[in-house]
Design a protein around this motif. Sequence first.
Motif, PDB file in Angstrom:
ATOM      1  N   GLU A 503       1.029  -1.173   0.021  1.00 21.82           N
ATOM      2  CA  GLU A 503      -0.323  -0.045  -0.005  1.00 21.82           C
ATOM      3  C   GLU A 503       0.718   1.492  -0.124  1.00 21.82           C
ATOM      4  OE1 GLU A 503      -2.517  -0.144   3.126  1.00 21.82           O
ATOM      5  OE2 GLU A 503      -3.834  -2.016   2.399  1.00 21.82           O
ATOM      6  N   GLN A 504       1.969   1.309   0.580  1.00 20.54           N
ATOM      7  CA  GLN A 504       2.927   2.319   0.636  1.00 20.54           C
ATOM      8  C   GLN A 504       3.408   2.633  -0.671  1.00 20.54           C
ATOM      9  OE1 GLN A 504       6.434   1.937   3.068  1.00 20.54           O
ATOM     10  NE2 GLN A 504       7.169   3.666   2.778  1.00 20.54           N
ATOM     11  N   TRP A 506       2.040   1.397  -3.360  1.00 23.99           N
ATOM     12  CA  TRP A 506       0.967   2.061  -4.460  1.00 23.99           C
ATOM     13  C   TRP A 506       0.743   3.576  -4.214  1.00 23.99           C
ATOM     14  CZ3 TRP A 506      -1.768  -1.121  -7.444  1.00 23.99           C
ATOM     15  CH2 TRP A 506      -3.223  -0.649  -8.243  1.00 23.99           C
ATOM     16  N   GLY A 507       0.649   3.980  -3.011  1.00 26.25           N
ATOM     17  CA  GLY A 507       0.508   5.285  -2.704  1.00 26.25           C
ATOM     18  C   GLY A 507       1.623   6.385  -3.193  1.00 26.25           C
ATOM     19  N   GLU A 508       2.670   5.887  -3.284  1.00 24.43           N
ATOM     20  CA  GLU A 508       4.001   6.428  -3.575  1.00 24.43           C
ATOM     21  C   GLU A 508       3.784   6.643  -5.135  1.00 24.43           C
ATOM     22  OE1 GLU A 508       7.521   8.482  -2.924  1.00 24.43           O
ATOM     23  OE2 GLU A 508       6.122   7.616  -1.554  1.00 24.43           O
ATOM     24  N   ILE A 510       1.302   6.925  -7.146  1.00 25.05           N
ATOM     25  CA  ILE A 510       0.218   7.941  -7.175  1.00 25.05           C
ATOM     26  C   ILE A 510       0.678   9.331  -6.826  1.00 25.05           C
ATOM     27  CG2 ILE A 510      -2.297   8.857  -6.219  1.00 25.05           C
ATOM     28  CD1 ILE A 510      -3.008   5.635  -5.811  1.00 25.05           C
ATOM     29  N   ALA A 511       1.202   9.423  -5.792  1.00 28.32           N
ATOM     30  CA  ALA A 511       1.929  10.844  -5.429  1.00 28.32           C
ATOM     31  C   ALA A 511       2.937  11.311  -6.598  1.00 28.32           C
ATOM     32  CB  ALA A 511       2.394  10.852  -4.193  1.00 28.32           C
ATOM     33  N   ARG A 524      -7.048   5.310  -7.187  1.00 28.12           N
ATOM     34  CA  ARG A 524      -7.284   5.657  -5.744  1.00 28.12           C
ATOM     35  C   ARG A 524      -8.561   5.035  -5.427  1.00 28.12           C
ATOM     36  NH1 ARG A 524      -6.275  11.337  -7.709  1.00 28.12           N
ATOM     37  NH2 ARG A 524      -4.157  12.037  -6.626  1.00 28.12           N
TER      38      ARG A 524
END
Length: 613
Positions: A503-504, A506-508, A510-511, A524
């Motif tokens: 998940e980290q 995945w979010g990285e 996206i950012a 998202r």
Amino acid sequence: MTLRKERKSCIFANQIVIMSDQTPYIVSARKYRPATFKTVVGQRALTATLKNAIDSHRLAQAYLFCGPRGVGKTSCARIFAKTINCLSPTSDGEACGQCESCRAIEQGNSFNLVELDAASNNSVDDIRSIMEQVNVPPQTGQYRVFIIDEVHMLSNAAFNAFLKTLEEPPKYVVFILATTEKHKVIPTILSRCQIYDFKRITVNDMIDHLEYVAKEEGITTDRDALGVIALKADGAMRDALSIFDQVAASSRGEVTYRNTIENLNVLDYDCYFRIVDAFRAGDVPSSLLIYKEVRDKGFDSLFFVNGLAAHVRDLMVAADPRTVGLLETSEEVSKRYVEQAKSLPVQWYYAAIKLLGDCDLNYRMATGKRLLVELTLIRLCQLLKPATPPFDSLDRQVPLGDPSAVSVAPTPQQAPAPTVGQQGVVQPAMSGPQPASVSNPAPVQAPAPRPQAPVVQPASQPVRARQGLRPSTFRLSEPSHTVSANAGSLEQRSTPVTRERFEQAWGEFIARNPSLHILVNTMRGAHPEPSGENAYRIVVDHPAQLQAFELSMPKLLEFLRDFLANDFLTLKVEVNTEPVGSKQLPPREFLKQIVTENPSMARFLSDLNAELI
């Protein structure tokens, strides 16, 4: 007056005598054409087979001589015809060259030897004329030999008309068919012939024969110069002799290495050896200056790129003692290849050939051709000494020649990242602060590559396999703690992936990639779920969202694998097939559904004279 006239007549007579003493010039390819099996160059096994067949009186009715141009097919056919008709052959199975039959064949007026050039005589009528001559027995000797050169040029009708005669000719007839393209001869012809494949003549055999010709002609030669001629001839002895005559004429009987490369307009070995030394030292200016010298001499840039690729190929071959024999150069030049090959790692050759191959493919479409070649030379210089961060972010690779290991200390919030050793072996990082690099690590033997786990991926967009020493053209912005030098390794990374780390990552992604609007919005709303040890399942609501994942899957997978240091990670994207009511609705649709299901809320909105927007 009488004396004066007599003197003139004497002078004129002397001139006639002098002119009659001058023999006409004959090119070397004709003058030194083989006259016996022993003088055939580079076909020792084949000529031995033909001699044994003659000695044992086991002659076939038809032979097919096939092979590249200029290797002796027609010459061997004539020698074969002369030998089987010789009236007094020698003890070693050769034609004597002195009898009536031998002299007639050598002078070209023998009735026992009939030659047909099928390139210009390929009709049915031409074959019928041959069939009529077959019925005439030999007047001198035992056999009538029919040589059909370039037999693949015969028409299909001519082939079919020739079949019956070829299969059952009179006992005194022997057919010898010669061709450079055996695959164009119909199978029914091939099945009626004994097939002899002539091989390309080796460079050393050519050099030895050219030295013999030069000695006979009284020409001084340099063995390196003859090696250049042999390479230019590309396995054809006739071409080598023609080139030799050309160089000998231009150099006035003194064939040197310098005169040869200038006359033939070829780049010498020194140019390629010097530029590879520049690549090894990472000397970009020297490589560009050498390229300028090549252009100033009038050589085409694409010719230079292909020649450099051939040189790198020869170095790769020379790097292993088992493949040194594949070098098609003289012995002196082969030693130079072996010496330079020892100074470069084997992986460098693969990367260099890949870069030069890409340059060759892109050259014809490039607008700035010179700039394309110069960029290729710069990247070749940087294979062993790559640029330092952050300038290597677009093309990050393993420094093959650097014995130091590459390691980056992990941040407090992140798990320790693996380190990459000299041979690309992944080593687990130790806990606690680590130095930026470790000098002179102990040599580690790279283990054999493990079999890859099965990869599940969308059918329309395959995921690129990781290759050694390739530029990461799809690599996006990478986190500072990730070491992508593992791209040059054959070892697969297999760090365990936890739900929190995934998940980290995945979010990285996206950012760091806000410009990928459709993919980021889909990510998202998606909730990846583990479906195996190294696999995650993603459910989307619409086929358009599935397409967004498929189009960007290589980039996303490569980022996640580098971030998580796991090359076995796979993603499986599916479209949700559940009823629409169970789906999460957008805000406006969700409010509409509430108003529809709740009459009190509808009346309240009506009293306020409000509407949903």
